[in-house]
Structure formats: C-alpha cells, structure tokens
Design an enzyme around this catalytic site. Structure first.
Site, mmCIF file in Angstrom:
data_model
loop_
_atom_site.group_PDB
_atom_site.id
_atom_site.type_symbol
_atom_site.label_atom_id
_atom_site.label_comp_id
_atom_site.label_asym_id
_atom_site.label_seq_id
_atom_site.Cartn_x
_atom_site.Cartn_y
_atom_site.Cartn_z
ATOM 1 N N ASP A 83 0.886 -1.165 0.000
ATOM 2 C CA ASP A 83 0.000 0.000 0.000
ATOM 3 C C ASP A 83 0.921 1.211 0.000
ATOM 4 O OD1 ASP A 83 -2.094 1.729 0.205
ATOM 5 O OD2 ASP A 83 -2.567 1.285 2.285
ATOM 6 N N CYS B 190 -4.026 5.292 -2.900
ATOM 7 C CA CYS B 190 -5.263 6.081 -2.871
ATOM 8 C C CYS B 190 -5.115 7.288 -3.784
ATOM 9 C CB CYS B 190 -5.638 6.489 -1.445
ATOM 10 S SG CYS B 190 -4.357 7.380 -0.542
#
Length: 292
Positions: A150, A203
C-alpha cells in the site's frame, strides 16, 4: 509568459484543478465534490477489543490478496494498520504476518493498532518492523508467499481537505512519488516467491502512480502476470460490525479503481493483483489481454 510564471500557474489549487480536470474531463466536478464529502467508512472488529474504522474501499482491496496457501505474508507499508487488520484476520492459522513501516512515529501507531485490535492468538503471529521497504530486497529474496504494498501516494482526498497542502501542490509531487513507488514495487517483486501474489495499492487518482507503475514492472520483469482482483476471502462477513455491501470497482489497464463519485463515497483506491509465474523465456512477459 515566462517559464517561472507557467510553472506557478500549474501549481496550487488552480494547478491541481487543471491537472485532474485534464485527466477526468467532465467527470472531474462530480469526482472533486465526492472527494470533499464524507468517506464511506466500515467498522472492522476481529475480536481483539477495539473497533477500527477504515474506508470500505480499503477492505475491498485488501480482500483481493489470496492468502489461502500463504504462510509468509508481508505488509510492506503497513501503517496506520487498517489493511493489516484485514490480512491478519484472513490469514490461515499457520501463517505469519510481517507488518513493516519505515516511519518510527507511524510504526508506533501501527503497534498500538495491533495490540488493541487483534485477538491474542493472531497478535502472536504478527511481527512489527521498521525498515525502508525499498531496501528490504537487499537481504531478502523469494521470502514471501503474499505481499501487500500500500504505497505512499498523492492522496488527493487529503490534499483537498488541507488548504496548506493544496497551496503547495505541484505536478512534480506526482513524479517524485512515482519514483518512490517504483523503488518499493521493484523491491517487493524481488522478495516475492514464485507462485506468490502481490497486491499493489494507492489512494491516488493519477495513472502515473497506478497503471503506469505496473506497466513498468511488466516491462522489466518477465514473470509478472496480472490477475483478476476477486474477493479471496469472505472473512469480512464476520469482521464488519454491520452488514455492508463492499464497493464495486472500475477496470483499468492493469487493475481496478474505486472512485467515490460512483462508489457512495468510498475511495479513491487503486489496486492491482499480480502473480509471480515461471519465466517464459527472455523479454517482457505477455499478460493475458483479458486478464479480468
């Protein structure tokens, strides 16, 4: 117009708006409005005491990493810990999870999340470390059956929410982050065992931090196969404190994107599931044209 004036025009709030409008066209107004609105949070409890709140898109992404046959699992940039909790809950009873975070301050937060949210039998199989993920491959190769990366990213939702960050925004930030993401991804790939899976997530909104990074990996390594990011575990049905439909994604060239304007506020969250396969001769490995 002087070069310095042109650069200044491309920065700050106006530059931010122009950059993403060029990417999303007429969709940008609705997407920007959704980014400035409420996120779609999920309440996650795996029996360790405290409930953890994370974006529903994060749950959906983490569930795409297959863990059924994985005993050596790495969460490479694990803080603040939401996706790590999903992995810890989904992994098998004989698996061990290494949760790594480069920042000491963020690692302390990660440690608190582990201690307060995980039940003791699971917590005992989670190890917290503080290393630069881009350098971990120097001492570990073929070391993990499953890796979640991530990666640190532009996080445009947070930029829009902070006037200071928005005023400081520039396209060079995306280029700098893309370089850091590539260093992390190439390191992760070297640490992944043959037959293992890697889930890359950000993101971010820009392809420069998403599909383009995956394309670079495919070009460099002949053993990359893009996989459909299906839900690999139904553990969320017991961990979510309230019944909830996980958000749907939009397909991209090499992954999936959950965008809040059409996902009820969830996201943004890009994720790509990759499998390390046996090398097929030399050169670039050809991924199936219709991977998913």
């Amino acid at each position: 117009m002087k070069q310095s004036q042109k650069r200044q025009k491309r920065c700050g709030a106006d530059g931010f708006d122009q950059y993403y409008r060029a990417l999303f066209g007429t969709r940008w107004d609705a997407l920007k409005c959704a980014l400035q609105g409420e996120s779609d949070y999920a309440e996650w409890n795996v029996g360790g005491g405290e409930t953890y709140f994370l974006d529903a898109a994060s749950v959906r992404a983490a569930l795409a990493l297959p863990l059924a046959n994985a005993t050596r699992i790495l969460d490479m940039c694990a803080a603040p810990g939401g996706k790590m909790l999903v992995l810890a809950h989904a992994m098998s009873a004989d698996a061990h999870l290494l949760a790594n975070e480069r920042s000491k301050e963020r690692m302390r937060r990660l440690l608190t999340v582990c201690d307060t949210c995980l039940p003791t039998p699971v917590r005992q199989r989670v190890t917290i470390t503080c290393h630069d993920g881009a350098k971990m491959c120097r001492t570990q190769t073929d070391a993990f059956d499953a890796i979640l990366l991530d990666a640190p990213c532009s996080s445009e939702r947070h930029v829009l929410a902070d006037a200071k960050y928005l005023a400081e925004w520039s396209p060079s930030r995306i280029k700098t982050l893309a370089l850091a993401q590539w260093a992390l991804l190439s390191s992760a790939w070297r640490m992944l065992a043959t037959g293992g899976y890697l889930l890359y997530a950000t993101c971010a909104l820009s392809s420069a931090e998403n599909d383009d990074t995956i394309a670079r990996l495919i070009k460099k390594f002949p053993d990359v196969q893009v996989c459909a990011p299906d839900i690999a575990s139904d553990c969320y049905k017991t961990a979510l404190t309230q019944e909830k439909n996980l958000p749907a994604y939009e397909k991209t060239a090499f992954g999936a994107h959950i965008l809040p304007d059409v996902a009820g506020g969830a996201g943004p969250l890009y994720f790509s599931l990759l499998k390390k396969v046996e090398e097929r001769g030399s050169g670039v490995h050809e991924c199936p044209p219709d991977a998913f």
